[in-house]
Enzyme design. Structure first.
Site, PDB file in Angstrom:
ATOM      1  N   GLU A 174       1.154 -12.317  -7.709  1.00 36.83           N
ATOM      2  CA  GLU A 174       0.558 -12.342  -6.373  1.00 36.83           C
ATOM      3  C   GLU A 174      -0.040 -13.709  -6.057  1.00 36.83           C
ATOM      4  O   GLU A 174      -0.077 -14.129  -4.904  1.00 36.83           O
ATOM      5  CB  GLU A 174      -0.510 -11.256  -6.247  1.00 36.83           C
ATOM      6  CG  GLU A 174       0.023  -9.828  -6.342  1.00 36.83           C
ATOM      7  CD  GLU A 174       0.639  -9.327  -5.040  1.00 36.83           C
ATOM      8  OE1 GLU A 174       0.791 -10.127  -4.098  1.00 36.83           O
ATOM      9  OE2 GLU A 174       0.970  -8.130  -4.973  1.00 36.83           O
ATOM     10  N   HIS A 202       7.827  -7.326  -1.827  1.00 38.93           N
ATOM     11  CA  HIS A 202       7.333  -5.957  -1.971  1.00 38.93           C
ATOM     12  C   HIS A 202       8.342  -4.897  -1.546  1.00 38.93           C
ATOM     13  O   HIS A 202       8.255  -3.751  -2.006  1.00 38.93           O
ATOM     14  CB  HIS A 202       6.033  -5.784  -1.187  1.00 38.93           C
ATOM     15  CG  HIS A 202       4.850  -6.439  -1.825  1.00 38.93           C
ATOM     16  ND1 HIS A 202       4.806  -7.794  -2.081  1.00 38.93           N
ATOM     17  CD2 HIS A 202       3.665  -5.937  -2.252  1.00 38.93           C
ATOM     18  CE1 HIS A 202       3.642  -8.088  -2.648  1.00 38.93           C
ATOM     19  NE2 HIS A 202       2.940  -6.989  -2.755  1.00 38.93           N
ATOM     20  N   LYS A 234      -6.742  -2.815   3.520  1.00 35.61           N
ATOM     21  CA  LYS A 234      -5.695  -1.811   3.321  1.00 35.61           C
ATOM     22  C   LYS A 234      -6.123  -0.869   2.203  1.00 35.61           C
ATOM     23  O   LYS A 234      -6.405  -1.317   1.084  1.00 35.61           O
ATOM     24  CB  LYS A 234      -4.372  -2.477   2.945  1.00 35.61           C
ATOM     25  CG  LYS A 234      -3.569  -2.992   4.103  1.00 35.61           C
ATOM     26  CD  LYS A 234      -2.197  -3.430   3.597  1.00 35.61           C
ATOM     27  CE  LYS A 234      -1.313  -3.917   4.697  1.00 35.61           C
ATOM     28  NZ  LYS A 234       0.024  -4.290   4.183  1.00 35.61           N
ATOM     29  N   ARG A 257       1.013 -10.455   9.342  1.00 37.73           N
ATOM     30  CA  ARG A 257       0.489  -9.945   8.075  1.00 37.73           C
ATOM     31  C   ARG A 257       1.591  -9.349   7.210  1.00 37.73           C
ATOM     32  O   ARG A 257       1.471  -9.298   5.982  1.00 37.73           O
ATOM     33  CB  ARG A 257      -0.609  -8.903   8.333  1.00 37.73           C
ATOM     34  CG  ARG A 257      -1.282  -8.437   7.040  1.00 37.73           C
ATOM     35  CD  ARG A 257      -2.541  -7.633   7.270  1.00 37.73           C
ATOM     36  NE  ARG A 257      -3.082  -7.179   6.001  1.00 37.73           N
ATOM     37  CZ  ARG A 257      -4.229  -6.522   5.852  1.00 37.73           C
ATOM     38  NH1 ARG A 257      -4.963  -6.239   6.914  1.00 37.73           N
ATOM     39  NH2 ARG A 257      -4.647  -6.157   4.659  1.00 37.73           N
ATOM     40  N   GLU A 274      -1.555  -5.446  10.661  1.00 37.87           N
ATOM     41  CA  GLU A 274      -0.163  -5.707  10.310  1.00 37.87           C
ATOM     42  C   GLU A 274       0.785  -5.425  11.469  1.00 37.87           C
ATOM     43  O   GLU A 274       1.838  -4.814  11.320  1.00 37.87           O
ATOM     44  CB  GLU A 274       0.250  -4.894   9.073  1.00 37.87           C
ATOM     45  CG  GLU A 274       1.481  -5.447   8.367  1.00 37.87           C
ATOM     46  CD  GLU A 274       1.762  -4.778   7.042  1.00 37.87           C
ATOM     47  OE1 GLU A 274       1.197  -5.233   6.035  1.00 37.87           O
ATOM     48  OE2 GLU A 274       2.531  -3.801   7.021  1.00 37.87           O
ATOM     49  N   ARG A 332     -15.949  11.194   7.533  1.00 44.11           N
ATOM     50  CA  ARG A 332     -15.317  10.400   8.599  1.00 44.11           C
ATOM     51  C   ARG A 332     -15.643   8.905   8.509  1.00 44.11           C
ATOM     52  O   ARG A 332     -15.577   8.187   9.501  1.00 44.11           O
ATOM     53  CB  ARG A 332     -15.664  10.955   9.981  1.00 44.11           C
ATOM     54  CG  ARG A 332     -15.103  12.352  10.208  1.00 44.11           C
ATOM     55  CD  ARG A 332     -15.250  12.794  11.646  1.00 44.11           C
ATOM     56  NE  ARG A 332     -14.585  14.075  11.831  1.00 44.11           N
ATOM     57  CZ  ARG A 332     -15.187  15.263  11.675  1.00 44.11           C
ATOM     58  NH1 ARG A 332     -16.472  15.317  11.342  1.00 44.11           N
ATOM     59  NH2 ARG A 332     -14.523  16.373  11.863  1.00 44.11           N
ATOM     60  N   HIS A 348       2.700  -3.071 -10.940  1.00 49.20           N
ATOM     61  CA  HIS A 348       2.961  -3.556  -9.589  1.00 49.20           C
ATOM     62  C   HIS A 348       3.357  -5.030  -9.564  1.00 49.20           C
ATOM     63  O   HIS A 348       4.345  -5.414  -8.914  1.00 49.20           O
ATOM     64  CB  HIS A 348       1.730  -3.328  -8.713  1.00 49.20           C
ATOM     65  CG  HIS A 348       1.854  -3.875  -7.333  1.00 49.20           C
ATOM     66  ND1 HIS A 348       2.737  -3.360  -6.395  1.00 49.20           N
ATOM     67  CD2 HIS A 348       1.230  -4.928  -6.718  1.00 49.20           C
ATOM     68  CE1 HIS A 348       2.635  -4.054  -5.269  1.00 49.20           C
ATOM     69  NE2 HIS A 348       1.737  -5.008  -5.443  1.00 49.20           N
ATOM     70  N   ASN A 396       3.913  -9.241   2.378  1.00 52.24           N
ATOM     71  CA  ASN A 396       4.736  -8.312   1.605  1.00 52.24           C
ATOM     72  C   ASN A 396       5.985  -8.974   1.022  1.00 52.24           C
ATOM     73  O   ASN A 396       6.928  -8.270   0.638  1.00 52.24           O
ATOM     74  CB  ASN A 396       5.149  -7.118   2.474  1.00 52.24           C
ATOM     75  CG  ASN A 396       3.993  -6.188   2.751  1.00 52.24           C
ATOM     76  OD1 ASN A 396       3.240  -5.836   1.850  1.00 52.24           O
ATOM     77  ND2 ASN A 396       3.827  -5.799   4.009  1.00 52.24           N
ATOM     78  N   HIS A 404       8.403  -2.351  -4.330  1.00 48.01           N
ATOM     79  CA  HIS A 404       7.959  -0.972  -4.139  1.00 48.01           C
ATOM     80  C   HIS A 404       9.073   0.021  -4.452  1.00 48.01           C
ATOM     81  O   HIS A 404       8.813   1.108  -4.994  1.00 48.01           O
ATOM     82  CB  HIS A 404       7.471  -0.768  -2.706  1.00 48.01           C
ATOM     83  CG  HIS A 404       6.119  -1.346  -2.438  1.00 48.01           C
ATOM     84  ND1 HIS A 404       5.571  -1.408  -1.179  1.00 48.01           N
ATOM     85  CD2 HIS A 404       5.188  -1.893  -3.268  1.00 48.01           C
ATOM     86  CE1 HIS A 404       4.364  -1.949  -1.244  1.00 48.01           C
ATOM     87  NE2 HIS A 404       4.123  -2.261  -2.498  1.00 48.01           N
TER      88      HIS A 404
END
Length: 381
Positions: A194, A256, A152, A249, A245, A130, A275, A253, A260
């Site tokens: 990036e 992306h 993330k 935020r 996000e 956990r 990527h 992206n 993606h």
């Protein structure tokens, strides 16, 4: 692969989160050798390393030795290189490996590698017992400027990228820029997509700087550390304001949504598309789509594509080896994007360089028509 540099640069970027969750990003050469003392200062009796086979061969023993010299018990969990490990099976492998090393809640997980390893190890740390603490030791340009910062973590699902995950902030990031000396040119280019993104989102001056200094980043000059620090500062500022996000935020992206979808269409096959290459194509598409909608000057879209191409990055759909389907397939892949709300597509679009914004509710028919024209344009001699 770049020639090693010996210039003494060490920079620190602080991420000032609340509730005692703040942490530092250290940027410089030789940080792996000093990692043990820094990790030991966080407390715990054990620091288990998660890495991939390629990175393990280069830096695994060096990091483990540093940890053990600092009095930390250690061990290494190794996965296969590539996006394929960021999966349900890869997640199970890492969790089982960490449990076999007897990692307890007071111990640490150390992610040694690129973005795949960082995301995978971070997600395992977020859920193991956990939640256990973890440290990022990013070894790719992409990971150092982007994925190692901000918390993330996650894995891919058959229906899309990064759809399974958690927000779990690292306790420390050690960006040893000497590790970039061993990257292939392709991986350096992918990471640079990036870097440039940060200027395109909200800092036109930084994009100007990139246009003037990108060769120094690639060759290992002091520009490399400067670029990593600038990107980390920009991301830290956004993450501090919007950790989960819920708002701005999402701007990170840029490129992306398209990127993606391309990764999913190509089956996360890094031989075809990594990527950063998907992000480069996606960024060029986002600027051209913005220009098509009358939001962005066409010359800005051309300037961005020209710069990415000069750095060796793809900017067109036809650049994907083996093809990337058709407009309908790409739109369908975008339907699983994390930014989808009530079934409607959300894009990060631009009004110019350094002027990105969140654009919800984009009509799919507009996206489909744009992509159909993009495919047709790519087929022209």
């Amino acid at each position: 692969m770049t020639e090693p540099s010996t210039h003494p640069v060490s920079l620190t970027v602080h991420v000032p989160l609340d509730a005692g969750r703040d942490y530092d990003i250290l940027i410089g050469r030789g940080l792996i050798e000093t990692a043990g003392a820094r990790v030991a200062a966080l407390g715990g009796r054990r620091a288990a390393i998660v890495t991939d086979a390629n990175v393990a061969a280069l830096y695994g023993d060096r990091l483990r030795t540093s940890l053990e010299r600092a009095g930390l018990g250690s061990g290494i969990v190794t996965v296969a290189p590539g996006e394929g490990s960021k999966s349900y099976a890869g997640y199970a492998q890492v969790c089982d490996g960490l449990l076999a090393l007897k990692v307890e809640r007071g111990d640490l997980v150390v992610a040694l590698g690129g973005g795949v390893v960082g995301d995978l190890a971070g997600f395992a740390a977020a859920t193991l017992r956990r939640g256990v603490r973890f440290v990022q030791v990013p070894t790719s340009l992409l990971a150092q400027v982007d994925s190692s910062v901000g918390g993330k973590t996650g894995i891919n699902a058959p229906l899309g990228k990064n759809l399974i995950g958690a927000f779990h902030q690292p306790r420390l990031v050690l960006a040893d820029t000497a590790t970039l000396d061993t990257l292939s040119e392709r991986e350096m280019r992918a990471g640079y997509a990036e870097v440039a993104k940060y200027g395109l989102i909200a800092d036109a001056g930084f994009f100007d700087w990139c246009e003037a200094n990108w060769r120094g980043i690639f060759s290992g000059g002091p520009e490399r550390e400067e670029a990593v620090a600038a990107c980390c500062r920009a991301k830290a500022a956004v993450v501090t304001r919007d950790e989960r996000e819920d708002g701005e935020r999402a701007l990170l992206n840029l490129g992306h949504t398209f990127g993606h979808a391309l990764e999913r269409i190509t089956g996360y096959d890094s031989a075809r598309l990594v990527h950063g290459e998907g992000v480069a194509i996606g960024t060029a598409l986002a600027f051209r789509f913005s220009a098509r909608l009358g939001l962005c000057p066409g010359q800005d879209a051309g300037r961005v594509a020209n710069h990415l191409a000069l750095a060796g990055l793809p900017t067109r759909l036809q650049a994907v080896p083996g093809g990337c389907g058709d407009a309908d397939a790409l739109v369908e892949a975008m339907a699983q994007d994390k930014k989808v709300r009530d079934g409607a597509l959300t894009f990060i679009l631009v009004r110019g360089i350094g002027q990105s914004f969140i654009a919800p509710g984009i009509d799919r028919s507009e996206v489909r028509a744009f992509l159909q024209d993009e495919f047709a344009a790519d087929l022209r001699p």
